[in-house]
Design an enzyme around this catalytic site. Structure first.
Site, PDB file in Angstrom:
ATOM      1  N   CYS A   1      -6.031  -3.029   7.885  1.00 26.41           N
ATOM      2  CA  CYS A   1      -7.172  -2.110   7.848  1.00 26.41           C
ATOM      3  C   CYS A   1      -8.392  -2.699   7.161  1.00 26.41           C
ATOM      4  O   CYS A   1      -9.521  -2.311   7.468  1.00 26.41           O
ATOM      5  CB  CYS A   1      -6.769  -0.791   7.179  1.00 26.41           C
ATOM      6  SG  CYS A   1      -6.427  -0.922   5.400  1.00 26.41           S
TER       7      CYS A   1
ATOM      8  N   CYS B   1       0.831  -1.201   0.000  1.00 22.17           N
ATOM      9  CA  CYS B   1       0.000   0.000   0.000  1.00 22.17           C
ATOM     10  C   CYS B   1       0.868   1.255   0.000  1.00 22.17           C
ATOM     11  O   CYS B   1       0.630   2.195  -0.768  1.00 22.17           O
ATOM     12  CB  CYS B   1      -0.920  -0.019   1.214  1.00 22.17           C
ATOM     13  SG  CYS B   1      -2.065   1.369   1.263  1.00 22.17           S
TER      14      CYS B   1
END
Length: 362
Positions: free
Chosen positions: A204, A106
């Site tokens: 997440c 990410c």
């Protein structure tokens, strides 16, 4: 005209990025806040209340702070890019028998690219994040990441993939502070609720940290497609059955559903035969590792072997080793054996506090 120019700050709504944005604002930067929406729990089939950086509450907290200090705040929806790359990779890695490292991917391919693209549109020279790490420019012209002051919060491990081009425009305001100091700054700002915000150590996009349920939701009929497989020992002896190889990781001890009279660990995963190998602690140990997709940070290359401390997981203390670059592969010879080298995880190399580089374990 601002004292230091315009800077785009990634704001998650948490204490770290919030204090970072205020810190830069007070230093004289023209701050613009940006909150990235990367994921929502509904996409994973979860009915849990959203928490963390992607929740509506966090977005509202980031916006409220920006308004109170008089700087602009934007929301950037990157769920499509995030899902197409990070989520697909996460699933593919488990199906390949590896243990993925989504935060590294990410940072490397999604967040920095999204931030810099928006920074260009907003005429921002720099971007900033709330990572606990430091950055400096060497005489050679290369930018170097080094560990943050707070050893317990240092996040340099997940930053090894950020390119030199992107590091040149990056600032880490929190690198010379401890977490306790940042929380105190939030209190001094009059942000008591912010200072007390708890932290999430979960991925997440995985509700309740249950990656097995997440995989089942992402891959329709996963259990039927994979089926149960055999647990074997290193000599090939079948000792029981498991629920399917994607649901296990190298180094795992708990949740195996089998008792063999002594502690046993997952030592190898063989997706082609849906087989999981078990072994003792000694069988989990290794003195060498190979690392792919290497990104060098401090030096462009290291043609000769050098000593470095190598970390094979985020909370690993690190092990003294000799590393040498052989084409696209980094070969690591540990000075003493390490346990649980999990293919797919990051191996990150340090010279003192400086990040040499990193890559993914083979």
């Amino acid at each position: 005209m601002s004292k230091h120019g315009r800077i785009l700050v990634a704001m998650s709504g948490g204490v770290d990025s919030s204090v970072a944005s205020v810190m830069l604002h007070e230093q004289g930067y023209e701050v613009i806040g940006l909150t990235m929406k990367t994921w929502d729990y509904a996409s994973s089939g979860s009915t849990s209340k959203e928490t963390g950086c992607c929740s509506l509450d966090s977005i509202n907290d980031a916006r409220a702070l920006a308004v109170s200090y008089g700087f602009p705040h934007y929301i950037l929806d990157i769920r499509n890019e995030f899902g197409d790359f990070v989520i697909d990779n996460f699933v593919d890695e488990y199906l390949a028998g590896r243990t993925p490292n989504p935060c590294v991917l990410c940072n490397t391919y999604i967040k920095w690219e999204a931030l810099l693209k928006r920074a260009d549109k907003l005429d921002c020279e720099f971007i900033a994040t709330g990572h606990y790490a430091n950055i400096r420019k060497q005489d050679s012209g290369r930018f170097v990441i080094s560990k943050g002051k707070d050893e317990n919060k240092d996040q340099s491990y997940v930053l090894w993939g950020v390119s030199q081009e992107n590091l040149a425009r990056t600032k880490f305001p929190l690198g010379s502070f401890t977490k306790a100091e940042i929380r105190q700054m939030a209190l001094d700002m009059g942000q008591e609720e912010l200072a007390k915000k708890s932290e999430s150590y979960e991925i997440c996009f995985v509700p309740d940290n249950d990656y097995r349920s997440f995989l089942r939701h992402q891959v329709e009929g996963l259990d039927e497609k994979i089926g149960k497989g055999n647990y074997i020992l290193s000599d090939g002896t079948v000792v029981g059955q498991h629920q399917g190889y994607p649901f296990y990781t190298v180094g795992q001890r708990k949740g195996l559903g089998i008792a063999l009279g002594q502690p046993m660990f997952v030592t190898k995963i063989m997706p082609e035969s849906n087989t999981v190998m078990l072994g003792t602690q000694n069988e989990l140990n290794s003195s060498t590792a190979l690392v792919r997709n290497v990104n060098m940070v401090k030096y462009e290359t290291i043609p000769e072997p050098i000593e470095a401390v190598t970390k094979i997981r985020y909370k690993d203390a690190g092990t003294l080793s000799s590393i040498v670059q052989e084409g696209d592969i980094m070969k690591v010879n540990f000075h003493h054996e390490v346990a649980g080298i999990a293919p797919g995880q990051s191996a990150v190399f340090y010279e003192g506090n400086d990040l040499l580089g990193g890559g993914f374990l083979l």
